[in-house]
Motif scaffolding. Structure first.
Motif, short mmCIF file in Angstrom:
data_model
loop_
_atom_site.label_atom_id
_atom_site.label_comp_id
_atom_site.label_asym_id
_atom_site.label_seq_id
_atom_site.Cartn_x
_atom_site.Cartn_y
_atom_site.Cartn_z
N ASP A 134 -5.12 -10.72 -6.62
CA ASP A 134 -3.94 -10.87 -5.72
C ASP A 134 -3.68 -12.39 -6.00
O ASP A 134 -2.50 -12.77 -5.76
N ASP A 173 1.55 -13.89 1.27
CA ASP A 173 2.59 -15.16 0.93
C ASP A 173 3.84 -15.38 1.95
O ASP A 173 4.68 -15.70 1.73
N ARG A 175 7.23 -7.80 -6.65
CA ARG A 175 7.39 -8.75 -5.50
C ARG A 175 8.68 -9.12 -5.14
O ARG A 175 8.83 -9.30 -4.06
N ARG A 195 0.85 -1.30 -0.02
CA ARG A 195 0.06 -0.06 -0.01
C ARG A 195 0.95 1.33 0.07
O ARG A 195 0.67 2.22 -0.77
O1 DC Z 1 -3.66 -6.91 3.42
P1 DC Z 1 -3.99 -5.64 2.60
O2 DC Z 1 -5.31 -5.45 2.15
O3 DC Z 1 -3.45 -4.52 3.36
O4 DC Z 1 -2.97 -5.88 1.25
C1 DC Z 1 -3.06 -4.84 0.47
C2 DC Z 1 -2.61 -5.46 -0.93
O5 DC Z 1 -1.25 -6.06 -0.97
C3 DC Z 1 -3.31 -6.40 -1.42
O6 DC Z 1 -3.94 -6.11 -2.69
C4 DC Z 1 -2.72 -7.72 -1.62
C5 DC Z 1 -1.01 -7.30 -1.48
N1 DC Z 1 -0.21 -8.02 -0.68
C6 DC Z 1 0.52 -9.24 -1.43
O7 DC Z 1 0.41 -9.26 -2.53
N2 DC Z 1 1.53 -9.84 -0.62
C7 DC Z 1 1.76 -9.58 0.71
N3 DC Z 1 2.48 -10.37 1.33
C8 DC Z 1 0.74 -8.72 1.34
C9 DC Z 1 -0.24 -8.01 0.68
#
Ligand code: DC
Length: 232
Positions: free
Chosen positions: A192, A139, A112, A43
């Motif tokens: 996602d 993940d 990522r 975010r």
């Molecule tokens: O949990 P959240 O809604 O605050 O996560 C925000 C975005 O980040 C969500 O669209 C998925 C992504 N995310 C991700 O791809 N891998 C992670 N380890 C954590 C979040």
């Protein structure tokens, strides 16, 4: 020579509205552990890309922003801070604008790789500082910390997740509010899950289904798994 105690890591993954963040923070507080919200990092990157007017259609530009992101994320579960280039963005990263754009940023493979590198480093530092770390995301249990002592997938039915998120964002659970929340839960999870596996538990990951649990019940279910792992 005295041996150092092994840092204890608890990874909690799950979809939107599963109760992941509030449960993870409560568990970290009860344990006196440090806390990392990996979603807040995606975010923060999304906020930074918007703030610096990066074209979200340009994966290479987003990747450069991920590498350069001047992020300072706090590890106190009772007051998690998120600061980007000196600006407190803890509230700004929760707006609907960021929520609807974050998957675009988080589904760029090179982004990522960089975020996962940062997240592994942070988990190591936080666990070393506090003796243990609760890290939550999509993940953590599979890619970032597959060797964590506790790995949990927190799930809930789509209906329960929509209801919770709707109450959180719109303060209501009528049909209009639920419909307005659908993009932030169902569409975002679908996007996602093209890059992370958080709909089914991987080998060795325990599932906690919170559909019929209240907040205290969800925290207790996670704490029971943590206690069992600590006794081993
Ligand atoms: O949990 P959240 O809604 O605050 O996560 C925000 C975005 O980040 C969500 O669209 C998925 C992504 N995310 C991700 O791809 N891998 C992670 N380890 C954590 C979040």
């Amino acid at each position: 020579m005295t041996s150092q105690p092994t840092p204890f890591v608890i990874g909690i993954d799950g979809p939107s509205g599963s109760g992941k963040s509030s449960v993870s923070r409560a568990v970290a507080t009860q344990l006196g552990a440090g806390y990392l919200d990996t979603g807040a990092m995606y975010r923060a990157l999304t906020w930074w890309c918007c703030h610096t007017e990066i074209d979200l259609g340009n994966a290479a530009a987003i990747t450069r922003a991920a590498v350069e992101l001047p992020l300072d994320i706090g590890d106190d579960p009772s007051a998690p801070t998120v600061v980007v280039d000196g600006t407190d963005v803890a509230e700004a990263i929760r707006t609907s604008e960021v929520s609807s754009l974050v998957s675009t940023v988080a589904t760029v493979p090179e982004v990522r790789v960089e975020m996962q590198r940062r997240q592994r480093e942070l988990i190591e530092q936080i666990a070393a500082r506090h003796g243990s770390c609760v890290a939550e995301g999509r993940d953590v249990t599979t890619v970032i910390a597959p060797d964590a002592q506790v790995r949990i997938l927190l799930t809930a039915s789509e209906e329960a997740r929509l209801r919770r998120r709707s109450l959180e964002v719109h303060g209501a659970t009528d049909e209009a509010a639920i419909d307005a929340t659908r993009d932030q839960v169902v569409r975002r999870d679908r996007d996602d899950s093209t890059v992370s596996q958080f709909t089914e538990a991987a080998d060795g990951v325990s599932v906690v289904d919170t559909s019929d649990l209240d907040f205290e019940g969800s925290v207790a279910a996670v704490m029971a798994l943590v206690d069992a792992a600590r006794r081993r």
